[in-house]
Each structure stands twice: as structure tokens, then as C-alpha cells.
Write a protein that holds these residues in place. Structure first.
Motif, PDB file in Angstrom:
ATOM      1  N   PRO A   1       4.051   7.653  -5.316  1.00 45.64           N
ATOM      2  CA  PRO A   1       3.003   8.513  -5.885  1.00 45.64           C
ATOM      3  C   PRO A   1       2.339   9.395  -4.833  1.00 45.64           C
ATOM      4  CG  PRO A   1       2.196   6.275  -5.614  1.00 45.64           C
ATOM      5  CD  PRO A   1       3.661   6.231  -5.309  1.00 45.64           C
ATOM      6  N   ALA A   2       2.023  10.622  -5.220  1.00 40.89           N
ATOM      7  CA  ALA A   2       1.323  11.540  -4.327  1.00 40.89           C
ATOM      8  C   ALA A   2      -0.165  11.187  -4.311  1.00 40.89           C
ATOM      9  CB  ALA A   2       1.508  12.974  -4.805  1.00 40.89           C
TER      10      ALA A   2
ATOM     11  N   VAL B   1      -3.682  17.249  -6.353  1.00 39.09           N
ATOM     12  CA  VAL B   1      -2.560  16.440  -5.865  1.00 39.09           C
ATOM     13  C   VAL B   1      -2.175  16.921  -4.473  1.00 39.09           C
ATOM     14  CG1 VAL B   1      -0.171  15.757  -6.259  1.00 39.09           C
ATOM     15  CG2 VAL B   1      -1.733  16.020  -8.203  1.00 39.09           C
ATOM     16  N   PHE B   2      -2.115  15.990  -3.520  1.00 40.41           N
ATOM     17  CA  PHE B   2      -1.778  16.312  -2.145  1.00 40.41           C
ATOM     18  C   PHE B   2      -0.421  15.679  -1.804  1.00 40.41           C
ATOM     19  CE2 PHE B   2      -6.387  16.227  -2.518  1.00 40.41           C
ATOM     20  CZ  PHE B   2      -6.773  17.408  -1.905  1.00 40.41           C
ATOM     21  N   LYS B   3       0.636  16.428  -2.010  1.00 43.70           N
ATOM     22  CA  LYS B   3       1.967  15.896  -1.727  1.00 43.70           C
ATOM     23  C   LYS B   3       2.125  15.705  -0.218  1.00 43.70           C
ATOM     24  CE  LYS B   3       4.014  17.807  -5.916  1.00 43.70           C
ATOM     25  NZ  LYS B   3       5.109  18.598  -6.519  1.00 43.70           N
TER      26      LYS B   3
ATOM     27  N   ILE C   1       5.388  12.374  -3.184  1.00 39.70           N
ATOM     28  CA  ILE C   1       5.227  13.641  -3.911  1.00 39.70           C
ATOM     29  C   ILE C   1       5.279  13.479  -5.426  1.00 39.70           C
ATOM     30  CG2 ILE C   1       6.210  14.942  -1.974  1.00 39.70           C
ATOM     31  CD1 ILE C   1       8.815  15.129  -3.577  1.00 39.70           C
ATOM     32  N   GLU C   2       5.461  12.270  -5.903  1.00 36.70           N
ATOM     33  CA  GLU C   2       5.609  12.071  -7.346  1.00 36.70           C
ATOM     34  C   GLU C   2       4.239  12.014  -8.025  1.00 36.70           C
ATOM     35  OE1 GLU C   2       9.740   9.478  -7.002  1.00 36.70           O
ATOM     36  OE2 GLU C   2       7.872   8.474  -7.522  1.00 36.70           O
ATOM     37  N   GLU C   3       4.055  12.834  -9.045  1.00 32.12           N
ATOM     38  CA  GLU C   3       2.784  12.870  -9.753  1.00 32.12           C
ATOM     39  C   GLU C   3       2.769  11.819 -10.865  1.00 32.12           C
ATOM     40  OE1 GLU C   3       1.249  16.703 -10.819  1.00 32.12           O
ATOM     41  OE2 GLU C   3       2.535  17.719  -9.355  1.00 32.12           O
ATOM     42  N   GLU C   4       1.653  11.125 -10.978  1.00 35.08           N
ATOM     43  CA  GLU C   4       1.517  10.103 -12.011  1.00 35.08           C
ATOM     44  C   GLU C   4       1.332  10.761 -13.376  1.00 35.08           C
ATOM     45  OE1 GLU C   4      -0.893   6.660 -11.204  1.00 35.08           O
ATOM     46  OE2 GLU C   4      -1.117   7.239  -9.097  1.00 35.08           O
ATOM     47  N   GLN C   5       1.966  10.171 -14.384  1.00 39.50           N
ATOM     48  CA  GLN C   5       1.871  10.682 -15.745  1.00 39.50           C
ATOM     49  C   GLN C   5       1.110   9.690 -16.616  1.00 39.50           C
ATOM     50  OE1 GLN C   5       2.943  13.746 -16.386  1.00 39.50           O
ATOM     51  NE2 GLN C   5       3.768  13.952 -14.301  1.00 39.50           N
TER      52      GLN C   5
ATOM     53  N   ALA D   1       0.808  -1.210   0.000  1.00 41.25           N
ATOM     54  CA  ALA D   1       0.000   0.000   0.000  1.00 41.25           C
ATOM     55  C   ALA D   1       0.845   1.265   0.000  1.00 41.25           C
ATOM     56  CB  ALA D   1      -0.926  -0.018   1.206  1.00 41.25           C
ATOM     57  N   HIS D   2       0.240   2.360  -0.502  1.00 41.39           N
ATOM     58  CA  HIS D   2       0.839   3.682  -0.476  1.00 41.39           C
ATOM     59  C   HIS D   2      -0.106   4.615   0.257  1.00 41.39           C
ATOM     60  CE1 HIS D   2       3.728   2.110  -3.206  1.00 41.39           C
ATOM     61  NE2 HIS D   2       2.991   2.173  -4.298  1.00 41.39           N
ATOM     62  N   VAL D   3       0.374   5.792   0.601  1.00 38.79           N
ATOM     63  CA  VAL D   3      -0.509   6.808   1.155  1.00 38.79           C
ATOM     64  C   VAL D   3      -1.514   7.182   0.063  1.00 38.79           C
ATOM     65  CG1 VAL D   3      -0.673   9.156   2.036  1.00 38.79           C
ATOM     66  CG2 VAL D   3       1.237   7.694   2.732  1.00 38.79           C
ATOM     67  N   SER D   4      -2.790   7.218   0.408  1.00 39.75           N
ATOM     68  CA  SER D   4      -3.823   7.477  -0.600  1.00 39.75           C
ATOM     69  C   SER D   4      -4.926   8.336  -0.012  1.00 39.75           C
ATOM     70  CB  SER D   4      -4.412   6.149  -1.112  1.00 39.75           C
ATOM     71  OG  SER D   4      -5.002   5.426  -0.036  1.00 39.75           O
TER      72      SER D   4
END
Length: 254
Positions: A172-173, A143-145, A159-163, A32-35
Motif C-alpha cells: 500500500p502507498a 497518496v504518496f507513492k 504504490i498500490e492504492e487502497e480501495q 509494518a509498511h511505509v506509512s
């Protein structure tokens, strides 16, 4: 039992066990990641979301969470829901370009929310509910870094924005997708929600229940996979015994 039948049963047990294990592993959620949950909300609406923070370290606890709100699309109204054991600090900043809202001009907005004093232990997660609104109507996502600090001084920067068209970044942020407002003009994310903070917070329980239901479903699928594998082995054993019985009662002279 002859050697051929014994080998067949061993193969059946191996296949059945492997099948059950594969299904069980498939039911386990990915790392899992922060979401932010739910992951989408209507443009122009007042929405309550939760920042879900899992602990991804096996030997350290999370002790601080910093969520940065977008400054290119500032949000006029931001409020937090108390989280047991945690102290929250809301940082406001003066806006270069004031916001024009139905309630008048807004000259400053919340740009960061920091939670400290609590602890997320290894193998655990915590949700931090926040009420936001009105959400911008001229953006497709927010986007919430986020920075996650552990008690061993490690800081993980989400803090990385998905492209579009590219693989998900390593960190990923949390991103809230913004959808078109409903045709009836309702600017709330839930039919039962209203402009009051109490009503808006009720949507947190719905989101949490949906997440729990998904986890329960995954566990049930894993158990079903194991049971199916075990039944396959049982049927193989039963079929083998029947063949042995048939062979023993046949005509010896045949």
C-alpha cells in the motif's frame, strides 16, 4: 502428589503458558509498511508529517527512499527537516495549471523527495519529516507513492492504492487522509503551530511520542499477560497442596 493432581498441574501450566504467550504475541505490532504519520490532517492546513520507513529485509539495509507527491493536487509549500546521515534532494516540476494562493501564483511545485546516503539496518526504522501546505480543500486524501531501495539492489514499490471494501494491498502507498477544517478557521494541525517551519516541526515530536507511547503500552500488555499466566499456575499449585494437606489429616477409618 498423586498422578491426578500432577496431571492437573501440568494442564494448568500449559494453559497458563499458552495464555501468556498469546497475549505477548498480540502485543507485537503487525508487519509494518511505509506509512505517513499522523495519518490525517485538516484540509487547507499547513501540516508536518513523517514518512516512517521500516526495514522489512532480514539481510539487507535500506539505502534510498523516494517519495512522490501527488501531481493532481500539487502542494505549494514543501520543506524537509534534516535527518542525520541522510542527504535530501527535492525535485520541482512546472505545473500545467498554476496554483493560485494567498501569496500569489505558483508555477511549479515539489513532485518528488529523495533521501540517500544513510542506512536503515534490518530490524530498524527511520522517520523522514516533511512540512506541507496548504493542503488541498477539494480532496479527501493524498497518496504518496514511495520507492524503497535496498543495498542488494531490491526495490520495493509502495504504490498500490487502497480501495474501499477491498483487502489491503500487498504494497500500500502511504496515504494522508484529509479531514474537514476546524470551525474556528485554524489552518494548523497543532494549537502551538504557526506558519514558521520551526513551529510546524514541533508536531513531529508529538507524533513520535504518541507512537512510542503506543509501543510501550503494547509491551506492558504483553508482560501483564505473562504475569497473569504465571499467577494462574501458582494458584493451581497452591490449591493442589491444600487438597493434599486436607486428605492427610482426615479420619483414616472414614
Amino acid at each position: 502428589m498423586n498422578s491426578s493432581l500432577s496431571s492437573s498441574l501440568r494442564r494448568a501450566a500449559t494453559v497458563g503458558g499458552a495464555t501468556g504467550t498469546a497475549v505477548l504475541l498480540a502485543a507485537v505490532p503487525a508487519f509494518a509498511h511505509v506509512s505517513v504519520n499522523p495519518g490525517s490532517a485538516a484540509k487547507g492546513s499547513y501540516s508536518t508529517v513523517s514518512f516512517k520507513v521500516p526495514n522489512e529485509d532480514d539481510s539487507a539495509s535500506t539505502i534510498k527512499i523516494e517519495v512522490n507527491l501527488p501531481t493532481d493536487h500539487p502542494i505549494a509549500s514543501v520543506s524537509t527537516q534534516p535527518v542525520a546521515g541522510w542527504t535530501v534532494k527535492v525535485t520541482r516540476s512546472k505545473l500545467t495549471t498554476p496554483l493560485q494562493t494567498d501569496d500569489g501564483t505558483v508555477n511549479e511545485a515539489v513532485t518528488k523527495i529523495t533521501w540517500t546516503g544513510g542506512e536503515i539496518k534490518p530490524g530498524e526504522f527511520q522517520q523522514f519529516p516533511v512540512s506541507l501546505g496548504p493542503l488541498p480543500e477539494d480532496a479527501d486524501s493524498l497518496v504518496f507513492k514511495t520507492l524503497q531501495t535496498y543495498d542488494n539492489k531490491e526495490v520495493v514499490r509502495w504504490i498500490e492504492e487502497e480501495q474501499e471494501g477491498q483487502a489491503e494491498p500487498e504494497h500500500p502507498a502511504p496515504t494522508l487522509e484529509l479531514t474537514a477544517a476546524s470551525a474556528d478557521g485554524d489552518h494548523h494541525t497543532s494549537a502551538s503551530a504557526s506558519a514558521s517551519p520551526v513551529a510546524e516541526h514541533s508536531t513531529v515530536e508529538v507524533a513520535a511520542s504518541s507512537s512510542d507511547a503506543g509501543d510501550t503500552t503494547a509491551r506492558i500488555l504483553g508482560i501483564v499477560g505473562i504475569v497473569v499466566g504465571a499467577l494462574g499456575v501458582g494458584f493451581g499449585v497452591l490449591a493442589g497442596r491444600r487438597r493434599d494437606t486436607g486428605a492427610g489429616t482426615g479420619n483414616p477409618s472414614a
